[in-house]
Design an enzyme around this catalytic site. Structure first.
Site: not given
Length: 121
Positions: A23, A100
């Site tokens: 990420e 997200k």
């Protein structure tokens, strides 16, 4: 407290937030919703941008936070975004949601959202 609100919904920006190394390396899109609670009557009475929140400028500042220094938790990101909103003395309270949609969950899902509400102390 005034019931007036200015809402900025669906602001998209790329950030490198998350716990996983991937990420941080690859980054992903985050979506921000911010609702600011303030008294808009003075701005309306004088048709004066200086007496309200410039939502274009706010969008830019929020984008800079999302694109800026990475954090592990979207809760932390939401707090940083709320702090930006509360930087204007006109804002009495703010509700910020951080979406997200590409969170690393190995199951089908629509979205992950953290929503916080903060008020001026």
């Amino acid at each position: 407290m005034s019931a007036d609100r200015i809402a900025l919904k669906g602001l998209r920006a790329r950030g490198r937030h998350g716990v996983l190394d991937a990420e941080r390396e690859l980054g992903q899109e985050f979506v921000v919703d911010a609702t600011l609670f303030l008294d808009t009557a003075p701005a309306a009475a004088g048709d004066d941008l200086a007496k309200t929140v410039d939502y274009g400028r706010l969008a830019q500042r929020l984008t800079e936070v999302v694109e800026g220094e990475p954090v592990q938790l979207i809760e932390t990101l939401a707090q940083r975004l709320a702090d930006v909103c509360l930087a204007s003395e006109l804002v009495q309270k703010v509700e910020v949601s951080v979406h997200k949609p590409a969170a690393p969950i190995p199951l089908p899902f629509g979205d992950v959202v953290v929503t916080i509400e903060r008020s001026r102390a």
